[in-house]
Design a protein around this motif. Structure first.
Motif, PDB file in Angstrom:
ATOM      1  N   PHE A   1     -16.595 -79.574 -48.481  1.00  0.00           N
ATOM      2  CA  PHE A   1     -17.707 -80.274 -47.850  1.00  0.00           C
ATOM      3  C   PHE A   1     -19.020 -79.720 -48.384  1.00  0.00           C
ATOM      4  N   ASP A   2     -19.934 -79.297 -47.527  1.00  0.00           N
ATOM      5  CA  ASP A   2     -21.230 -78.815 -48.014  1.00  0.00           C
ATOM      6  C   ASP A   2     -21.352 -77.304 -47.873  1.00  0.00           C
ATOM      7  N   ALA A   3     -20.225 -76.612 -47.749  1.00  0.00           N
ATOM      8  CA  ALA A   3     -20.276 -75.156 -47.577  1.00  0.00           C
ATOM      9  C   ALA A   3     -20.352 -74.467 -48.938  1.00  0.00           C
ATOM     10  N   PRO A   4     -21.462 -73.796 -49.252  1.00  0.00           N
ATOM     11  CA  PRO A   4     -21.569 -73.097 -50.537  1.00  0.00           C
ATOM     12  C   PRO A   4     -20.661 -71.875 -50.568  1.00  0.00           C
ATOM     13  N   THR A   5     -19.958 -71.715 -51.657  1.00  0.00           N
ATOM     14  CA  THR A   5     -19.079 -70.571 -51.827  1.00  0.00           C
ATOM     15  C   THR A   5     -19.340 -69.953 -53.194  1.00  0.00           C
ATOM     16  N   ILE A   6     -18.963 -68.690 -53.353  1.00  0.00           N
ATOM     17  CA  ILE A   6     -19.130 -68.048 -54.649  1.00  0.00           C
ATOM     18  C   ILE A   6     -17.855 -67.296 -54.994  1.00  0.00           C
ATOM     19  N   VAL A   7     -17.453 -67.396 -56.218  1.00  0.00           N
ATOM     20  CA  VAL A   7     -16.216 -66.785 -56.674  1.00  0.00           C
ATOM     21  C   VAL A   7     -16.347 -65.268 -56.677  1.00  0.00           C
TER      22      VAL A   7
ATOM     23  N   HIS B   1     -16.037 -63.887 -70.016  1.00  0.00           N
ATOM     24  CA  HIS B   1     -15.754 -64.435 -68.684  1.00  0.00           C
ATOM     25  C   HIS B   1     -16.852 -65.416 -68.300  1.00  0.00           C
ATOM     26  N   PHE B   2     -16.439 -66.617 -67.914  1.00  0.00           N
ATOM     27  CA  PHE B   2     -17.378 -67.668 -67.536  1.00  0.00           C
ATOM     28  C   PHE B   2     -17.302 -67.887 -66.030  1.00  0.00           C
ATOM     29  N   PHE B   3     -18.466 -67.803 -65.365  1.00  0.00           N
ATOM     30  CA  PHE B   3     -18.527 -68.032 -63.918  1.00  0.00           C
ATOM     31  C   PHE B   3     -19.309 -69.312 -63.644  1.00  0.00           C
ATOM     32  N   ASP B   4     -18.626 -70.303 -63.084  1.00  0.00           N
ATOM     33  CA  ASP B   4     -19.276 -71.535 -62.648  1.00  0.00           C
ATOM     34  C   ASP B   4     -19.600 -71.375 -61.169  1.00  0.00           C
ATOM     35  N   VAL B   5     -20.871 -71.140 -60.874  1.00  0.00           N
ATOM     36  CA  VAL B   5     -21.277 -70.969 -59.473  1.00  0.00           C
ATOM     37  C   VAL B   5     -22.139 -72.145 -59.010  1.00  0.00           C
ATOM     38  N   ASP B   6     -21.997 -73.279 -59.694  1.00  0.00           N
ATOM     39  CA  ASP B   6     -22.745 -74.481 -59.334  1.00  0.00           C
ATOM     40  C   ASP B   6     -22.109 -75.133 -58.112  1.00  0.00           C
ATOM     41  N   GLN B   7     -22.817 -75.099 -57.005  1.00  0.00           N
ATOM     42  CA  GLN B   7     -22.325 -75.701 -55.757  1.00  0.00           C
ATOM     43  C   GLN B   7     -23.282 -76.775 -55.242  1.00  0.00           C
ATOM     44  N   THR B   8     -24.112 -77.325 -56.156  1.00  0.00           N
ATOM     45  CA  THR B   8     -25.150 -78.245 -55.686  1.00  0.00           C
ATOM     46  C   THR B   8     -24.887 -79.701 -56.018  1.00  0.00           C
TER      47      THR B   8
ATOM     48  N   GLU C   1     -14.915 -71.195 -57.662  1.00  0.00           N
ATOM     49  CA  GLU C   1     -14.375 -71.285 -56.313  1.00  0.00           C
ATOM     50  C   GLU C   1     -14.462 -72.733 -55.838  1.00  0.00           C
ATOM     51  N   GLU C   2     -13.383 -73.242 -55.284  1.00  0.00           N
ATOM     52  CA  GLU C   2     -13.403 -74.601 -54.747  1.00  0.00           C
ATOM     53  C   GLU C   2     -14.417 -74.691 -53.608  1.00  0.00           C
ATOM     54  N   GLN C   3     -15.129 -75.812 -53.571  1.00  0.00           N
ATOM     55  CA  GLN C   3     -16.111 -76.041 -52.522  1.00  0.00           C
ATOM     56  C   GLN C   3     -15.559 -77.047 -51.524  1.00  0.00           C
TER      57      GLN C   3
ATOM     58  N   ARG D   1     -20.187 -80.610 -64.055  1.00  0.00           N
ATOM     59  CA  ARG D   1     -20.052 -79.179 -63.815  1.00  0.00           C
ATOM     60  C   ARG D   1     -19.136 -78.566 -64.865  1.00  0.00           C
ATOM     61  N   SER D   2     -19.350 -77.318 -65.143  1.00  0.00           N
ATOM     62  CA  SER D   2     -18.587 -76.629 -66.179  1.00  0.00           C
ATOM     63  C   SER D   2     -17.093 -76.685 -65.910  1.00  0.00           C
ATOM     64  N   ARG D   3     -16.710 -76.649 -64.649  1.00  0.00           N
ATOM     65  CA  ARG D   3     -15.288 -76.639 -64.301  1.00  0.00           C
ATOM     66  C   ARG D   3     -14.557 -77.892 -64.788  1.00  0.00           C
ATOM     67  N   ASP D   4     -15.317 -78.939 -65.092  1.00  0.00           N
ATOM     68  CA  ASP D   4     -14.688 -80.164 -65.583  1.00  0.00           C
ATOM     69  C   ASP D   4     -14.074 -79.987 -66.971  1.00  0.00           C
ATOM     70  N   VAL D   5     -14.504 -78.959 -67.699  1.00  0.00           N
ATOM     71  CA  VAL D   5     -13.941 -78.707 -69.033  1.00  0.00           C
ATOM     72  C   VAL D   5     -13.371 -77.288 -69.115  1.00  0.00           C
ATOM     73  N   LYS D   6     -12.896 -76.786 -67.989  1.00  0.00           N
ATOM     74  CA  LYS D   6     -12.388 -75.414 -67.980  1.00  0.00           C
ATOM     75  C   LYS D   6     -11.218 -75.239 -68.946  1.00  0.00           C
ATOM     76  N   GLU D   7     -10.411 -76.297 -69.122  1.00  0.00           N
ATOM     77  CA  GLU D   7      -9.274 -76.194 -70.045  1.00  0.00           C
ATOM     78  C   GLU D   7      -9.745 -75.954 -71.470  1.00  0.00           C
ATOM     79  N   LYS D   8     -10.842 -76.618 -71.852  1.00  0.00           N
ATOM     80  CA  LYS D   8     -11.393 -76.424 -73.193  1.00  0.00           C
ATOM     81  C   LYS D   8     -11.864 -74.982 -73.369  1.00  0.00           C
ATOM     82  N   LEU D   9     -12.516 -74.446 -72.369  1.00  0.00           N
ATOM     83  CA  LEU D   9     -12.976 -73.064 -72.436  1.00  0.00           C
ATOM     84  C   LEU D   9     -11.798 -72.100 -72.515  1.00  0.00           C
TER      85      LEU D   9
END
Length: 230
Positions: free
Chosen positions: A79-85, A45-52, A75-77, A57-65
């Motif tokens: 504006f500037d609100a940090p979120t975590i999956v 399981h891969f967690f992309d928690v990069d909100q900065t 988790e979709e971000q 970002r890893s999510r750009d190649v999620k299909e490859k993974l």
């Protein structure tokens, strides 16, 4: 990389990547996840928690993974609100799965995982602090020490539970000589206090490096490339 990961899997199930912004954490985390999925019978399981940042970002190649049988979480971000999956804690605790976490750069990204510190400091979790000697915040020992203190402090990760990963690169054009020189720079800067545990390099230049460094070398395939780099 296969031999190194096989050894790590003997007593580790969670792999967390923290460090300075732009150090290459995402590329390394992606490579780890793909290789772990190929090596282990356990679900990865891969967690992309990069909100900065909005790019690289890893999510750009999620299909490859996902093609490599890695379950991708983010988790979709807005504006500037940090979120975590959701599901991070449950998966970190589940001995039947392998977890890879790509944490956002610097202390702002690291604070998102601070709540999981009791699990990040357990014996079954391997934390990696990634240093790229070609980034401005690695220019000297004071800069490296300050970044480490802020990042690990926000994540509440104990230094004793961290492996240092050198990732000296300037992008797609990095030469073997530049990688070796960058790794030597970090070694010289931190040698009195810490040691480099692993070095990463673009897989194409690893044959010209492996006999010239003293630490385990991890070949990295670059997945996060964009049109202007091709």
């Amino acid at each position: 990389m296969k031999q190194i990961l096989t050894e790590l899997l003997k007593n580790k199930k969670n792999f967390v990547f923290v460090g300075e912004a732009g150090s290459g954490k995402s590329e390394i985390a992606i490579n780890f996840a793909i290789q772990l999925a190929r090596l282990s019978d356990k679900p990865v399981h891969f967690f992309d928690v990069d909100q900065t940042k909005p790019l690289f970002r890893s999510r750009d190649v999620k299909e490859k993974l996902q093609e490599e049988n890695v379950t991708f979480h983010y988790e979709e971000q807005f504006f500037d609100a940090p979120t975590i999956v959701g599901g991070v804690r449950e998966h970190l605790m589940d001995e039947n799965v392998i977890v890879v976490i790509d944490v956002g750069g610097d202390h702002l990204g690291a604070r998102l995982i601070g709540g999981f510190a009791p699990l990040l400091n357990r014996e079954f979790t391997q934390n990696f602090f990634v240093i790229n000697s070609y980034r401005p915040w690695s220019k000297d020992l004071v800069a490296i020490d300050g970044t480490m203190a802020r990042v690990l402090g926000m994540a509440h990760i104990e230094l004793a539970n961290v492996s240092i990963m050198s990732n000296p690169n300037v992008g797609l054009t990095t030469t073997a000589e530049e990688a070796i020189r960058g790794n030597d720079k970090v070694k010289a800067l931190i040698d009195e206090y810490l040691s480099i545990d692993y070095m990463c390099a673009r897989e194409e230049i690893c044959p010209d490096i492996e006999d010239k460094v003293e630490v385990p070398l991890l070949p990295i395939k670059l997945y996060l490339t964009y049109e202007w780099n091709e």
